[in-house]
Design a protein around this motif. Structure first.
Motif, PDB file in Angstrom:
ATOM      1  N   LEU B  33       0.817  -1.215   0.000  1.00  0.00           N
ATOM      2  CA  LEU B  33       0.000   0.000   0.000  1.00  0.00           C
ATOM      3  C   LEU B  33       0.851   1.265   0.000  1.00  0.00           C
ATOM      4  O   LEU B  33       0.338   2.359  -0.226  1.00  0.00           O
ATOM      5  CB  LEU B  33      -0.940   0.007   1.214  1.00  0.00           C
ATOM      6  N   ILE B  34       2.163   1.125   0.270  1.00  0.00           N
ATOM      7  CA  ILE B  34       3.011   2.318   0.347  1.00  0.00           C
ATOM      8  C   ILE B  34       3.005   3.121  -0.957  1.00  0.00           C
ATOM      9  O   ILE B  34       2.755   4.331  -0.923  1.00  0.00           O
ATOM     10  CB  ILE B  34       4.443   1.944   0.787  1.00  0.00           C
ATOM     11  N   PRO B  35       3.231   2.487  -2.151  1.00  0.00           N
ATOM     12  CA  PRO B  35       3.177   3.305  -3.369  1.00  0.00           C
ATOM     13  C   PRO B  35       1.816   3.972  -3.579  1.00  0.00           C
ATOM     14  O   PRO B  35       1.759   5.131  -3.997  1.00  0.00           O
ATOM     15  CB  PRO B  35       3.473   2.310  -4.494  1.00  0.00           C
ATOM     16  N   VAL B  36       0.732   3.247  -3.246  1.00  0.00           N
ATOM     17  CA  VAL B  36      -0.610   3.807  -3.422  1.00  0.00           C
ATOM     18  C   VAL B  36      -0.781   5.052  -2.541  1.00  0.00           C
ATOM     19  O   VAL B  36      -1.214   6.104  -3.000  1.00  0.00           O
ATOM     20  CB  VAL B  36      -1.675   2.747  -3.081  1.00  0.00           C
ATOM     21  N   CYS B  37      -0.394   4.893  -1.258  1.00  0.00           N
ATOM     22  CA  CYS B  37      -0.509   6.029  -0.337  1.00  0.00           C
ATOM     23  C   CYS B  37       0.406   7.153  -0.796  1.00  0.00           C
ATOM     24  O   CYS B  37       0.024   8.332  -0.757  1.00  0.00           O
ATOM     25  CB  CYS B  37      -0.138   5.615   1.078  1.00  0.00           C
ATOM     26  N   GLY B  38       1.619   6.792  -1.230  1.00  0.00           N
ATOM     27  CA  GLY B  38       2.571   7.809  -1.675  1.00  0.00           C
ATOM     28  C   GLY B  38       2.004   8.617  -2.822  1.00  0.00           C
ATOM     29  O   GLY B  38       2.044   9.859  -2.805  1.00  0.00           O
ATOM     30  N   ALA B  39       1.424   7.922  -3.812  1.00  0.00           N
ATOM     31  CA  ALA B  39       0.842   8.639  -4.941  1.00  0.00           C
ATOM     32  C   ALA B  39      -0.294   9.539  -4.480  1.00  0.00           C
ATOM     33  O   ALA B  39      -0.446  10.669  -4.958  1.00  0.00           O
ATOM     34  CB  ALA B  39       0.339   7.635  -5.981  1.00  0.00           C
ATOM     35  N   LEU B 254      -8.105  -0.805  -7.472  1.00  0.00           N
ATOM     36  CA  LEU B 254      -7.855  -0.835  -6.039  1.00  0.00           C
ATOM     37  C   LEU B 254      -8.662  -1.947  -5.381  1.00  0.00           C
ATOM     38  O   LEU B 254      -8.149  -2.754  -4.596  1.00  0.00           O
ATOM     39  CB  LEU B 254      -8.273   0.530  -5.475  1.00  0.00           C
ATOM     40  N   GLY B 255      -9.960  -1.996  -5.724  1.00  0.00           N
ATOM     41  CA  GLY B 255     -10.849  -2.998  -5.144  1.00  0.00           C
ATOM     42  C   GLY B 255     -10.428  -4.402  -5.527  1.00  0.00           C
ATOM     43  O   GLY B 255     -10.399  -5.309  -4.701  1.00  0.00           O
ATOM     44  N   ALA B 256     -10.054  -4.583  -6.801  1.00  0.00           N
ATOM     45  CA  ALA B 256      -9.737  -5.916  -7.280  1.00  0.00           C
ATOM     46  C   ALA B 256      -8.486  -6.464  -6.608  1.00  0.00           C
ATOM     47  O   ALA B 256      -8.440  -7.621  -6.202  1.00  0.00           O
ATOM     48  CB  ALA B 256      -9.560  -5.896  -8.793  1.00  0.00           C
ATOM     49  N   PHE B 257      -7.451  -5.613  -6.466  1.00  0.00           N
ATOM     50  CA  PHE B 257      -6.191  -6.132  -5.925  1.00  0.00           C
ATOM     51  C   PHE B 257      -6.129  -6.122  -4.399  1.00  0.00           C
ATOM     52  O   PHE B 257      -5.520  -6.979  -3.794  1.00  0.00           O
ATOM     53  CB  PHE B 257      -5.008  -5.339  -6.492  1.00  0.00           C
ATOM     54  N   PHE B 258      -6.736  -5.111  -3.763  1.00  0.00           N
ATOM     55  CA  PHE B 258      -6.528  -4.969  -2.327  1.00  0.00           C
ATOM     56  C   PHE B 258      -7.721  -5.378  -1.475  1.00  0.00           C
ATOM     57  O   PHE B 258      -7.575  -5.665  -0.307  1.00  0.00           O
ATOM     58  CB  PHE B 258      -6.145  -3.525  -1.996  1.00  0.00           C
ATOM     59  N   MET B 259      -8.937  -5.335  -2.036  1.00  0.00           N
ATOM     60  CA  MET B 259     -10.096  -5.587  -1.179  1.00  0.00           C
ATOM     61  C   MET B 259     -10.816  -6.884  -1.500  1.00  0.00           C
ATOM     62  O   MET B 259     -11.209  -7.619  -0.604  1.00  0.00           O
ATOM     63  CB  MET B 259     -11.052  -4.412  -1.265  1.00  0.00           C
ATOM     64  N   ALA B 260     -11.004  -7.185  -2.799  1.00  0.00           N
ATOM     65  CA  ALA B 260     -11.705  -8.431  -3.136  1.00  0.00           C
ATOM     66  C   ALA B 260     -10.849  -9.631  -2.749  1.00  0.00           C
ATOM     67  O   ALA B 260     -11.370 -10.731  -2.581  1.00  0.00           O
ATOM     68  CB  ALA B 260     -12.016  -8.464  -4.628  1.00  0.00           C
ATOM     69  N   THR B 261      -9.543  -9.430  -2.559  1.00  0.00           N
ATOM     70  CA  THR B 261      -8.661 -10.557  -2.264  1.00  0.00           C
ATOM     71  C   THR B 261      -8.520 -10.849  -0.774  1.00  0.00           C
ATOM     72  O   THR B 261      -7.770 -11.735  -0.403  1.00  0.00           O
ATOM     73  CB  THR B 261      -7.261 -10.279  -2.825  1.00  0.00           C
ATOM     74  N   ASP B 262      -9.252 -10.092   0.062  1.00  0.00           N
ATOM     75  CA  ASP B 262      -9.225 -10.322   1.504  1.00  0.00           C
ATOM     76  C   ASP B 262      -9.557 -11.795   1.795  1.00  0.00           C
ATOM     77  O   ASP B 262     -10.598 -12.299   1.399  1.00  0.00           O
ATOM     78  CB  ASP B 262     -10.264  -9.385   2.138  1.00  0.00           C
TER      79      ASP B 262
END
Lengths: 232, 332
Positions: B33-39, B254-262
């Protein structure tokens, strides 16, 4: 405690129709978007409940048990019709806010439940007080739910703004999911309070002196031992 | 103690344990999540960082508070609360008042996670449920997106700018190359497609997530979006620009990679995960094109979360020698 006040206590606290019996969930969840709607719904249902308990108890020896449910429904439906016309004539705003839920009082399970469980077998006076107790319990529960939802979801109570101006109302609470959240929290809170009370009561009252295999008073013992230690 | 006693350690199964821990997995997600937050911070200014920090800290705080109050063992060390906080934050616009992430964290941690039994027992993704709660409660605050600033020191200007999704919904077209490479407005995490892809690549390389759910989800939403457009008779809308904006413009990546994969909230069998992802694509396409809202990823994922126990029940693998048959409901 005499029987009349026992009926009142039973309806309002011990077997509260909303928080303990979980009866009449449909109006409880649907109309409690504001305190005034909750109060209106509660009082309407209470009025019908008291009258129906009265009439059903009067007629309990006349109604044949094979057709008792249709008979109850006819009695309740006539009362609801009277109530609906009265609300329409005198409190228009509540009538329009409650909408379909007024005619639905006919099939409210608290009313049929009390008719079946109590008024159909018990004398008139007690049945009336059973109706008052249950009705007040229901009214109280609906008003509390309505108050909380109106306060959080609209920033007001009974239409009067009470929250400071920076408060941003949580719109979800007055929508359907909010009804479930608030009801669940209140039931949980009540269960917590009751279970705590019960535990205290058990450890205090029910000791019969047979201590083997019983640890009811162990907590009290620990406490008293600690106190003695402190004294020593 | 004689020798024969020390030679055998007697224990119940499992006897072989992998090195994978909850803490390790959560740490991987945080790193991704660091690059996402950084951007996000780069695009929306220092306020975005503030929102991310508040969200993470309050999630950890509420979990601590709840476990202290109910006298449960403290589980903050597994970092799952921090992940919930980070995911919640990247789902918020950078302009939200500072109490919004705190309220959202309380909802995510206490109501969706702890009341249902803590990590592993939550019936839907806590961060997304909190986002939907906030979205329904404060529609105005949650859909006012700032324009991108790209200067780290300045505070975000509150001027509402249309997200790529809203632009394409109103008929504008965005060049696909700009869409992929440039910063664009939206929630904090939606700022840069490249940053999301870097994070996703990290998770895929570390094998923290499998490729099945995200790619099925993305492809199926593209297919269903195209299908719905064809059925509606708007087939001329389907251009490269439009499809890239639909896939990369909102929360879909975002949803596909970080949330649906929970792990907790999706089905456990491969086929089940495939069905789950196709379902998410269908729901996303329906909400985006046939409802009043331009975005549907959060709703799609939490609806999918609630359906995944049913999918699991239909696809329960049978044990060896037994004909496969779904478990009847009353025995579950």
């Amino acid at each position: 405690m005499n029987k009349v006040s026992e009926r009142l206590y039973n309806g309002i606290i011990k077997e509260n129709p909303t928080f303990v019996l979980l009866l009449g969930m449909c109006p409880t969840l649907a109309v409690t978007t504001s305190a005034i709607n909750g109060l209106g719904m509660g009082l309407s249902a209470a009025a019908v409940l008291i009258m129906s308990n009265f009439i059903i108890s009067l007629l309990r020896k006349v109604i044949p048990s094979g057709v008792r449910v249709p008979a109850y429904i006819v009695i309740v439906a006539s009362l609801v019709t009277v109530l609906e016309l009265l609300l329409q004539a005198y409190v228009r705003s509540i009538y329009s806010a409650l909408g379909i839920y007024i005619p639905l009082i006919v099939v409210n399970c608290i009313i049929l439940g009390r008719a079946e469980a109590y008024a159909g077998k018990n004398p008139v006076l007690l049945s009336v007080f059973d109706g008052i107790g249950m009705g007040l319990g229901f009214t109280m529960a609906l008003t509390v739910i309505g108050c909380i939802r109106e306060l959080l979801g609209n920033g007001s109570v009974f239409g009067i703004n009470v929250m400071p101006s920076w408060y941003e109302p949580i719109a979800m609470i007055v929508l359907a999911p909010g009804a479930f959240f608030v009801l669940a929290m209140l039931v949980a809170l009540r269960n917590r309070l009751v279970s705590r009370k019960k535990r205290e009561k058990i450890s205090a009252d029910s000791c019969v002196g047979q201590c083997i295999g019983c640890n009811l008073c162990s907590k009290n013992l620990e406490k008293s031992e600690k106190k003695e230690d402190e004294k020593a | 103690m004689n020798e024969s006693e020390t030679r055998f350690a007697i224990s119940s199964s499992p006897h072989l344990r992998g090195k994978l821990t909850t803490r390790g997995i959560m740490l991987d997600v945080l790193i991704a999540l660091i690059p996402v937050c950084g951007a996000g911070v780069f695009a929306f200014g220092i306020r975005a960082l503030l929102i991310i920090l508040i969200s993470i800290i309050s999630c950890i705080g509420f979990e601590l508070l709840y476990e202290k109050l109910t006298r449960q063992p403290l589980t903050v060390g597994d970092l799952s609360a921090a992940v919930t906080g980070a995911i919640l934050a990247i789902n918020l616009p950078a302009t939200v008042p500072l109490w919004v992430p705190v309220l959202g964290s309380a909802f995510a941690i206490i109501i969706t996670k702890m009341l249902f039994g803590g990590l592993g027992h939550n019936f839907m993704n806590p961060a997304l449920s909190a986002r939907v709660f906030l979205l329904i409660s404060f529609a105005g605050i949650m859909t006012t997106y700032p324009s991108t600033v790209r200067l780290i020191s300045t505070f975000t200007k509150v001027t509402s700018e249309a997200t790529p999704l809203k632009s394409v919904a109103s008929g504008e077209s965005i060049n696909w190359f700009t869409m992929l490479t440039d910063m664009h407005t939206g929630c904090i995490g939606e700022a840069s497609v490249i940053a999301i892809l870097i994070g996703a690549a990290y998770l895929l390389i570390r094998r923290t997530i499998a490729a099945r759910i995200p790619f099925t989800y993305i492809i199926s939403s593209a297919v269903f979006i195209a299908l719905i457009l064809i059925i509606k008779g708007d087939a001329e809308l389907i251009t490269i620009d439009y499809m890239v904006a639909q896939i990369c413009g909102g929360g879909l990546l975002l949803g596909a990679f970080f949330m649906a994969t929970d792990y907790v909230t999706n089905p456990s069998t491969p086929l089940g995960q495939f069905i789950f992802a196709v379902l998410l694509g269908l729901i996303t396409a329906i909400i985006r094109l046939l409802s009043g809202s331009a975005e549907g990823v959060s709703y799609a994922i939490i609806i999918g979360n609630m359906l995944s126990p049913l999918i699991d029940r239909l696809l329960t693998p049978s044990y060896f020698g037994k004909r496969s048959k779904p478990i009847p409901f009353e025995n579950a």
